[in-house]
Design a protein around this motif. Structure first.
Motif, PDB file in Angstrom:
ATOM      1  N   ASN A  73       0.837  -1.186   0.000  1.00 26.54           N
ATOM      2  CA  ASN A  73       0.000   0.000   0.000  1.00 26.54           C
ATOM      3  C   ASN A  73       0.875   1.240   0.000  1.00 26.54           C
ATOM      4  O   ASN A  73       1.914   1.291   0.651  1.00 26.54           O
ATOM      5  CB  ASN A  73      -0.915   0.015   1.218  1.00 26.54           C
ATOM      6  N   ARG A  74       0.461   2.253  -0.746  1.00 25.85           N
ATOM      7  CA  ARG A  74       1.243   3.478  -0.841  1.00 25.85           C
ATOM      8  C   ARG A  74       0.401   4.578  -1.444  1.00 25.85           C
ATOM      9  O   ARG A  74      -0.603   4.318  -2.103  1.00 25.85           O
ATOM     10  CB  ARG A  74       2.476   3.251  -1.700  1.00 25.85           C
ATOM     11  N   ILE A  75       0.845   5.813  -1.234  1.00 25.98           N
ATOM     12  CA  ILE A  75       0.215   6.912  -1.962  1.00 25.98           C
ATOM     13  C   ILE A  75       0.942   7.038  -3.289  1.00 25.98           C
ATOM     14  O   ILE A  75       2.094   6.626  -3.441  1.00 25.98           O
ATOM     15  CB  ILE A  75       0.188   8.230  -1.162  1.00 25.98           C
ATOM     16  N   HIS A  76       0.261   7.590  -4.241  1.00 30.42           N
ATOM     17  CA  HIS A  76       0.716   7.653  -5.628  1.00 30.42           C
ATOM     18  C   HIS A  76       0.717   9.127  -6.024  1.00 30.42           C
ATOM     19  O   HIS A  76      -0.329   9.758  -6.080  1.00 30.42           O
ATOM     20  CB  HIS A  76      -0.300   6.834  -6.446  1.00 30.42           C
ATOM     21  N   LEU A  77       1.910   9.687  -6.267  1.00 35.20           N
ATOM     22  CA  LEU A  77       2.031  11.090  -6.617  1.00 35.20           C
ATOM     23  C   LEU A  77       2.539  11.214  -8.048  1.00 35.20           C
ATOM     24  O   LEU A  77       3.577  10.638  -8.407  1.00 35.20           O
ATOM     25  CB  LEU A  77       3.009  11.801  -5.676  1.00 35.20           C
ATOM     26  N   ARG A  97      13.224   2.849  -2.258  1.00 34.24           N
ATOM     27  CA  ARG A  97      12.920   1.438  -2.022  1.00 34.24           C
ATOM     28  C   ARG A  97      12.933   0.613  -3.290  1.00 34.24           C
ATOM     29  O   ARG A  97      12.750  -0.596  -3.255  1.00 34.24           O
ATOM     30  CB  ARG A  97      11.525   1.292  -1.386  1.00 34.24           C
ATOM     31  N   SER A  98      13.084   1.247  -4.446  1.00 34.22           N
ATOM     32  CA  SER A  98      13.095   0.509  -5.704  1.00 34.22           C
ATOM     33  C   SER A  98      13.911   1.263  -6.730  1.00 34.22           C
ATOM     34  O   SER A  98      14.278   2.415  -6.520  1.00 34.22           O
ATOM     35  CB  SER A  98      11.661   0.316  -6.236  1.00 34.22           C
ATOM     36  N   ASP A  99      14.158   0.588  -7.828  1.00 29.63           N
ATOM     37  CA  ASP A  99      14.690   1.243  -9.008  1.00 29.63           C
ATOM     38  C   ASP A  99      13.496   1.719  -9.825  1.00 29.63           C
ATOM     39  O   ASP A  99      12.349   1.381  -9.529  1.00 29.63           O
ATOM     40  CB  ASP A  99      15.521   0.250  -9.834  1.00 29.63           C
ATOM     41  N   VAL A 100      13.759   2.461 -10.875  1.00 38.57           N
ATOM     42  CA  VAL A 100      12.681   2.901 -11.760  1.00 38.57           C
ATOM     43  C   VAL A 100      12.098   1.683 -12.469  1.00 38.57           C
ATOM     44  O   VAL A 100      12.827   0.811 -12.941  1.00 38.57           O
ATOM     45  CB  VAL A 100      13.195   3.924 -12.797  1.00 38.57           C
ATOM     46  N   VAL A 101      10.768   1.623 -12.488  1.00 46.41           N
ATOM     47  CA  VAL A 101      10.038   0.576 -13.195  1.00 46.41           C
ATOM     48  C   VAL A 101       9.259   1.251 -14.316  1.00 46.41           C
ATOM     49  O   VAL A 101       8.587   2.254 -14.083  1.00 46.41           O
ATOM     50  CB  VAL A 101       9.065  -0.163 -12.253  1.00 46.41           C
ATOM     51  N   ALA A 102       9.368   0.718 -15.535  1.00 46.14           N
ATOM     52  CA  ALA A 102       8.646   1.281 -16.670  1.00 46.14           C
ATOM     53  C   ALA A 102       7.612   0.284 -17.153  1.00 46.14           C
ATOM     54  O   ALA A 102       7.843  -0.927 -17.141  1.00 46.14           O
ATOM     55  CB  ALA A 102       9.618   1.609 -17.801  1.00 46.14           C
ATOM     56  N   GLY A 103       6.474   0.800 -17.547  1.00 45.20           N
ATOM     57  CA  GLY A 103       5.404  -0.023 -18.085  1.00 45.20           C
ATOM     58  C   GLY A 103       4.618   0.768 -19.107  1.00 45.20           C
ATOM     59  O   GLY A 103       4.972   1.905 -19.416  1.00 45.20           O
ATOM     60  N   PRO A 104       3.532   0.208 -19.597  1.00 47.01           N
ATOM     61  CA  PRO A 104       2.767   0.896 -20.645  1.00 47.01           C
ATOM     62  C   PRO A 104       2.151   2.214 -20.192  1.00 47.01           C
ATOM     63  O   PRO A 104       1.928   3.100 -20.992  1.00 47.01           O
ATOM     64  CB  PRO A 104       1.688  -0.115 -21.027  1.00 47.01           C
ATOM     65  N   GLY A 105       1.919   2.362 -18.895  1.00 44.41           N
ATOM     66  CA  GLY A 105       1.295   3.588 -18.398  1.00 44.41           C
ATOM     67  C   GLY A 105       2.273   4.678 -18.023  1.00 44.41           C
ATOM     68  O   GLY A 105       1.895   5.821 -17.837  1.00 44.41           O
ATOM     69  N   GLY A 106       3.550   4.330 -17.879  1.00 51.33           N
ATOM     70  CA  GLY A 106       4.537   5.326 -17.488  1.00 51.33           C
ATOM     71  C   GLY A 106       5.669   4.709 -16.701  1.00 51.33           C
ATOM     72  O   GLY A 106       5.904   3.503 -16.760  1.00 51.33           O
ATOM     73  N   ARG A 107       6.356   5.554 -15.927  1.00 53.52           N
ATOM     74  CA  ARG A 107       7.501   5.124 -15.127  1.00 53.52           C
ATOM     75  C   ARG A 107       7.263   5.492 -13.673  1.00 53.52           C
ATOM     76  O   ARG A 107       6.658   6.522 -13.393  1.00 53.52           O
ATOM     77  CB  ARG A 107       8.768   5.823 -15.627  1.00 53.52           C
ATOM     78  N   ILE A 109       8.900   5.024  -9.341  1.00 54.99           N
ATOM     79  CA  ILE A 109       9.912   4.624  -8.369  1.00 54.99           C
ATOM     80  C   ILE A 109       9.286   4.775  -6.988  1.00 54.99           C
ATOM     81  O   ILE A 109       8.375   5.593  -6.801  1.00 54.99           O
ATOM     82  CB  ILE A 109      11.203   5.473  -8.512  1.00 54.99           C
ATOM     83  N   LEU A 110       9.751   3.969  -6.039  1.00 53.98           N
ATOM     84  CA  LEU A 110       9.237   4.036  -4.677  1.00 53.98           C
ATOM     85  C   LEU A 110      10.272   4.672  -3.756  1.00 53.98           C
ATOM     86  O   LEU A 110      11.462   4.351  -3.825  1.00 53.98           O
ATOM     87  CB  LEU A 110       8.914   2.636  -4.152  1.00 53.98           C
ATOM     88  N   GLU A 120       4.862   6.336  -4.009  1.00 53.76           N
ATOM     89  CA  GLU A 120       5.193   6.084  -5.408  1.00 53.76           C
ATOM     90  C   GLU A 120       5.213   7.404  -6.160  1.00 53.76           C
ATOM     91  O   GLU A 120       4.232   8.150  -6.137  1.00 53.76           O
ATOM     92  CB  GLU A 120       4.153   5.168  -6.034  1.00 53.76           C
ATOM     93  N   LEU A 121       6.323   7.697  -6.818  1.00 49.87           N
ATOM     94  CA  LEU A 121       6.406   8.835  -7.723  1.00 49.87           C
ATOM     95  C   LEU A 121       6.210   8.293  -9.120  1.00 49.87           C
ATOM     96  O   LEU A 121       6.920   7.381  -9.548  1.00 49.87           O
ATOM     97  CB  LEU A 121       7.767   9.517  -7.590  1.00 49.87           C
ATOM     98  N   PHE A 122       5.243   8.830  -9.840  1.00 54.54           N
ATOM     99  CA  PHE A 122       4.819   8.271 -11.119  1.00 54.54           C
ATOM    100  C   PHE A 122       4.808   9.337 -12.190  1.00 54.54           C
ATOM    101  O   PHE A 122       4.210  10.400 -12.029  1.00 54.54           O
ATOM    102  CB  PHE A 122       3.418   7.679 -10.957  1.00 54.54           C
ATOM    103  N   GLN A 123       5.492   9.063 -13.310  1.00 61.00           N
ATOM    104  CA  GLN A 123       5.453   9.942 -14.474  1.00 61.00           C
ATOM    105  C   GLN A 123       4.673   9.231 -15.563  1.00 61.00           C
ATOM    106  O   GLN A 123       5.122   8.205 -16.087  1.00 61.00           O
ATOM    107  CB  GLN A 123       6.852  10.279 -14.971  1.00 61.00           C
TER     108      GLN A 123
END
Length: 135
Positions: A73-77, A97-107, A109-110, A120-123
């Motif tokens: 569980n986490r907040i998503h910014l 807590r993580s490396d950058v993870v990329a997927g179809p919706g964006g990138r 990191i935790l 979670e920081l999400f671009q």
């Protein structure tokens, strides 16, 4: 049910309320809403009201249904430039807590706050599914 002009609230249990307030306001763009520290404070960013409950707060008291969660569980910014945010936060000594993870919706990191809560920081990726998290 929350109306559009109200905040959506998330409670995080923290062991040091002033440190948590400092972290969220200094590094993640939150502003202080109320701050009767050391027991409790709340900070806001857009429609999110983050309740920071210290050990002395009523929110930190155990209830009969308290059980450890899976830890995901986490907040998503949402951020506009993930690489710039990572560089800024690394320079400030923020824990990742993580490396950058990329997927179809964006990138994404935790990072963690001083009490170990996940953020979670999400671009978003450009395109029709830009606001969809990758996980």
């Amino acid at each position: 049910m929350t109306t559009p002009d109200e905040y959506a609230s998330v409670r995080y249990l923290v062991d040091d309320v002033p440190a948590a307030v400092d972290f969220y306001t200094r590094h993640l763009g939150f502003t202080v809403h109320t701050n009767p520290a050391p027991a409790f404070a709340d900070v806001i960013r857009g429609p999110l009201r983050l309740l920071l409950s210290g050990p002395a707060s009523s929110g930190a008291r155990a209830t009969p249904t308290d059980t450890p969660g899976p830890g995901g569980n986490r907040i998503h910014l949402i951020v506009g430039d993930l690489d710039a945010e990572i560089a800024r936060l690394r320079e400030a000594g923020v824990a990742f807590r993580s490396d950058v993870v990329a997927g179809p919706g964006g990138r994404q990191i935790l990072i963690t706050d001083p009490a170990g809560n996940l953020i979670e920081l999400f671009q978003p990726a450009a395109g029709p599914h830009a606001s969809t998290p990758t996980t």
